[in-house]
Design a protein around this motif. Sequence first.
Motif, PDB file in Angstrom:
ATOM      1  N   ILE A  21     -11.159  -5.279  -4.078  1.00 56.87           N
ATOM      2  CA  ILE A  21      -9.839  -4.265  -4.060  1.00 56.87           C
ATOM      3  C   ILE A  21      -9.218  -3.702  -5.484  1.00 56.87           C
ATOM      4  CG2 ILE A  21      -7.414  -4.999  -3.100  1.00 56.87           C
ATOM      5  CD1 ILE A  21      -8.446  -7.093  -1.660  1.00 56.87           C
ATOM      6  N   ASP A  22     -10.103  -4.444  -6.494  1.00 60.54           N
ATOM      7  CA  ASP A  22      -9.164  -3.778  -7.271  1.00 60.54           C
ATOM      8  C   ASP A  22     -10.125  -2.844  -8.101  1.00 60.54           C
ATOM      9  OD1 ASP A  22      -7.763  -5.865  -7.809  1.00 60.54           O
ATOM     10  OD2 ASP A  22      -9.127  -6.952  -9.547  1.00 60.54           O
ATOM     11  N   GLY A  23     -11.375  -2.651  -7.735  1.00 58.14           N
ATOM     12  CA  GLY A  23     -11.746  -2.258  -7.471  1.00 58.14           C
ATOM     13  C   GLY A  23     -11.552  -0.710  -7.610  1.00 58.14           C
ATOM     14  N   VAL A  24     -11.167  -0.764  -5.804  1.00 57.67           N
ATOM     15  CA  VAL A  24     -10.884   0.324  -5.316  1.00 57.67           C
ATOM     16  C   VAL A  24     -10.232   1.146  -5.679  1.00 57.67           C
ATOM     17  CG1 VAL A  24      -9.573   0.733  -2.732  1.00 57.67           C
ATOM     18  CG2 VAL A  24     -11.513  -1.038  -2.637  1.00 57.67           C
ATOM     19  N   CYS A  25      -9.282   0.199  -5.429  1.00 58.48           N
ATOM     20  CA  CYS A  25      -7.875   0.315  -6.537  1.00 58.48           C
ATOM     21  C   CYS A  25      -7.349   1.162  -8.267  1.00 58.48           C
ATOM     22  CB  CYS A  25      -6.434  -0.840  -6.546  1.00 58.48           C
ATOM     23  SG  CYS A  25      -6.014  -1.394  -5.221  1.00 58.48           S
ATOM     24  N   GLY A  26      -8.673   1.241  -8.568  1.00 62.24           N
ATOM     25  CA  GLY A  26      -8.692   1.795  -9.791  1.00 62.24           C
ATOM     26  C   GLY A  26      -9.327   1.065 -10.650  1.00 62.24           C
ATOM     27  N   GLU A  92      -0.465  -2.222   0.202  1.00 62.74           N
ATOM     28  CA  GLU A  92       0.656  -1.762  -0.289  1.00 62.74           C
ATOM     29  C   GLU A  92      -0.119  -1.018  -1.513  1.00 62.74           C
ATOM     30  OE1 GLU A  92       2.911   1.305  -0.957  1.00 62.74           O
ATOM     31  OE2 GLU A  92       3.072  -0.237   0.998  1.00 62.74           O
ATOM     32  N   GLU A  93      -1.089  -1.921  -2.275  1.00 65.93           N
ATOM     33  CA  GLU A  93      -1.163  -1.552  -3.413  1.00 65.93           C
ATOM     34  C   GLU A  93      -2.589  -0.727  -3.003  1.00 65.93           C
ATOM     35  OE1 GLU A  93      -3.430  -3.645  -6.975  1.00 65.93           O
ATOM     36  OE2 GLU A  93      -2.816  -5.316  -5.885  1.00 65.93           O
ATOM     37  N   ILE A  94      -3.259  -0.678  -1.700  1.00 62.56           N
ATOM     38  CA  ILE A  94      -4.488  -0.262  -1.675  1.00 62.56           C
ATOM     39  C   ILE A  94      -3.802   1.572  -1.108  1.00 62.56           C
ATOM     40  CG2 ILE A  94      -6.486   0.240   0.395  1.00 62.56           C
ATOM     41  CD1 ILE A  94      -6.474  -3.224   0.131  1.00 62.56           C
ATOM     42  N   ARG A  95      -3.055   1.070  -0.154  1.00 68.91           N
ATOM     43  CA  ARG A  95      -2.647   2.442   0.009  1.00 68.91           C
ATOM     44  C   ARG A  95      -2.141   3.215  -1.198  1.00 68.91           C
ATOM     45  NH1 ARG A  95       1.431   5.608   0.590  1.00 68.91           N
ATOM     46  NH2 ARG A  95       2.970   4.150  -0.142  1.00 68.91           N
ATOM     47  N   GLN A  96      -1.071   2.650  -1.939  1.00 68.68           N
ATOM     48  CA  GLN A  96      -0.632   3.865  -3.279  1.00 68.68           C
ATOM     49  C   GLN A  96      -2.195   4.372  -3.804  1.00 68.68           C
ATOM     50  OE1 GLN A  96       2.446   4.337  -3.779  1.00 68.68           O
ATOM     51  NE2 GLN A  96       1.460   5.543  -5.944  1.00 68.68           N
ATOM     52  N   ALA A  97      -3.067   3.296  -3.809  1.00 65.46           N
ATOM     53  CA  ALA A  97      -3.922   3.522  -5.155  1.00 65.46           C
ATOM     54  C   ALA A  97      -4.706   5.127  -4.114  1.00 65.46           C
ATOM     55  CB  ALA A  97      -4.925   2.224  -5.818  1.00 65.46           C
ATOM     56  N   LEU A  98      -4.935   4.722  -2.956  1.00 69.44           N
ATOM     57  CA  LEU A  98      -5.376   5.812  -1.986  1.00 69.44           C
ATOM     58  C   LEU A  98      -5.358   7.324  -1.932  1.00 69.44           C
ATOM     59  CD1 LEU A  98      -6.410   4.216   1.133  1.00 69.44           C
ATOM     60  CD2 LEU A  98      -8.258   4.687  -0.861  1.00 69.44           C
ATOM     61  N   LYS A 101      -5.138   8.667  -5.766  1.00 68.81           N
ATOM     62  CA  LYS A 101      -6.607   9.579  -5.598  1.00 68.81           C
ATOM     63  C   LYS A 101      -6.589  11.178  -4.905  1.00 68.81           C
ATOM     64  CE  LYS A 101      -9.496   5.242  -6.228  1.00 68.81           C
ATOM     65  NZ  LYS A 101      -9.984   4.295  -5.247  1.00 68.81           N
ATOM     66  N   THR A 102      -5.756  10.975  -3.723  1.00 70.53           N
ATOM     67  CA  THR A 102      -5.992  11.981  -2.647  1.00 70.53           C
ATOM     68  C   THR A 102      -5.247  13.027  -3.311  1.00 70.53           C
ATOM     69  OG1 THR A 102      -6.102  10.920  -0.698  1.00 70.53           O
ATOM     70  CG2 THR A 102      -5.526  12.877  -0.480  1.00 70.53           C
ATOM     71  N   ASN A 103      -3.632  12.320  -4.108  1.00 69.64           N
ATOM     72  CA  ASN A 103      -2.868  13.506  -5.062  1.00 69.64           C
ATOM     73  C   ASN A 103      -4.102  14.071  -6.341  1.00 69.64           C
ATOM     74  OD1 ASN A 103      -0.935  13.544  -3.359  1.00 69.64           O
ATOM     75  ND2 ASN A 103       0.041  12.128  -4.596  1.00 69.64           N
ATOM     76  N   ALA A 104      -5.141  12.958  -7.046  1.00 72.56           N
ATOM     77  CA  ALA A 104      -5.628  13.637  -8.056  1.00 72.56           C
ATOM     78  C   ALA A 104      -7.021  14.683  -7.623  1.00 72.56           C
ATOM     79  CB  ALA A 104      -6.393  12.901  -8.882  1.00 72.56           C
ATOM     80  N   ASP A 124      -5.564  17.111   3.917  1.00 75.13           N
ATOM     81  CA  ASP A 124      -4.842  15.676   4.563  1.00 75.13           C
ATOM     82  C   ASP A 124      -5.764  14.318   5.113  1.00 75.13           C
ATOM     83  OD1 ASP A 124      -4.932  16.790   6.868  1.00 75.13           O
ATOM     84  OD2 ASP A 124      -2.874  16.286   7.299  1.00 75.13           O
ATOM     85  N   LYS A 125      -7.123  14.876   5.250  1.00 75.55           N
ATOM     86  CA  LYS A 125      -7.570  14.205   6.278  1.00 75.55           C
ATOM     87  C   LYS A 125      -9.399  13.670   5.165  1.00 75.55           C
ATOM     88  CE  LYS A 125      -7.260  15.584  10.745  1.00 75.55           C
ATOM     89  NZ  LYS A 125      -5.747  14.554  11.188  1.00 75.55           N
ATOM     90  N   ILE A 126      -8.679  13.146   3.588  1.00 79.08           N
ATOM     91  CA  ILE A 126      -9.603  13.424   2.236  1.00 79.08           C
ATOM     92  C   ILE A 126     -10.592  11.481   2.802  1.00 79.08           C
ATOM     93  CG2 ILE A 126      -8.280  12.278   0.824  1.00 79.08           C
ATOM     94  CD1 ILE A 126     -11.541  14.556  -0.080  1.00 79.08           C
ATOM     95  N   SER A 127      -9.156  10.700   3.181  1.00 73.88           N
ATOM     96  CA  SER A 127      -9.844   9.822   3.342  1.00 73.88           C
ATOM     97  C   SER A 127     -10.632   9.431   5.028  1.00 73.88           C
ATOM     98  CB  SER A 127      -8.306   8.725   3.425  1.00 73.88           C
ATOM     99  OG  SER A 127      -8.246   9.351   4.879  1.00 73.88           O
ATOM    100  N   SER A 128     -10.470  10.439   5.675  1.00 76.82           N
ATOM    101  CA  SER A 128     -11.593  10.181   6.586  1.00 76.82           C
ATOM    102  C   SER A 128     -13.308  10.747   5.970  1.00 76.82           C
ATOM    103  CB  SER A 128     -10.927  11.130   8.071  1.00 76.82           C
ATOM    104  OG  SER A 128     -10.564  12.163   7.853  1.00 76.82           O
ATOM    105  N   LEU A 129     -13.247  11.030   5.269  1.00 76.27           N
ATOM    106  CA  LEU A 129     -14.691  11.734   5.134  1.00 76.27           C
ATOM    107  C   LEU A 129     -15.259  10.553   4.648  1.00 76.27           C
ATOM    108  CD1 LEU A 129     -13.626  14.754   2.016  1.00 76.27           C
ATOM    109  CD2 LEU A 129     -14.545  15.217   4.999  1.00 76.27           C
ATOM    110  N   GLN A 130     -15.067   9.718   4.391  1.00 73.98           N
ATOM    111  CA  GLN A 130     -16.089   8.634   4.511  1.00 73.98           C
ATOM    112  C   GLN A 130     -17.188   8.305   3.431  1.00 73.98           C
ATOM    113  OE1 GLN A 130     -14.675   5.681   4.855  1.00 73.98           O
ATOM    114  NE2 GLN A 130     -12.582   5.937   4.662  1.00 73.98           N
TER     115      GLN A 130
END
Length: 176
Positions: A21-26, A92-98, A101-104, A124-130
Motif C-alpha cells: 500500500i505504501d508503494g501504491v501511495c507513492g 482514505e490514504e489510497i483514495r487520496q493517492a489515486l 496521481k490522476t490529477n498529476a 475521468d476513468k483513468i483508474s479503470s484503464l488498469q
Amino acid sequence: MIKLLEKLPRTECPKFLHRVIDGVCGRDPPRLHDYSSVWSLREWLELVDTLSSIFRTAIGKKMSDEEVQQSINWLDIGYQEAILTCLKGRKEEIRQALVEKTNAISSTQLQDFDWQIKLALSSDKISSLQIPLLNLDLDTKENGVLKPLSIEMNREELQNLINSLESANKVVLQLK
C-alpha cells in the motif's frame, strides 16, 4: 497470482501488505531483497503488481468488503482478512493517492503522445484503464556529466528488459 501470498507466513502478511500500500501511495514499496527467500523475481513482480491492482481497483471502484472478498476468495481466509483489514485501515490514504496521481497525469504536458492517448489519459476513468506501468529512473554519465534518464515500461517491456539483463549476465559469467 495472488495465491503466491500464501507462501509468506500469515504473521508477516500485514506488514508486507502495508508496504505494498505504501508503494501504491507513492512511498517506499516492499523490496525484493527482504523477501527473496520467499519468492523468485518473477513471482515477486506478479504478486506486487496483482496486490497493487487489487488495492487500486477496490478503492477506485468503491467496492464493498463483500466484492473485494469475492475477488480474492480463493485465498485462505486468514490472508483474505489481512487484505481486508489493511484495505479498511488505509482506504482514505489510497483514495487520496489515486486522486493525486490522476490529477498529476491530467495536468502533465503530453506533447510527445498522440491525440488518442491524451484523450484516454485525461479521462475521468483513468483508474479503470488498469495498465500497470513501471517507472525506471537511471542516472547515466555522458562525457563525465550525470544525466537523469526516466523510462516507463509496461509488463511486456519489463519482461524483455529482464530477459536481456539475464542474457547479458550469462555472457559476463562466461567471459570470467
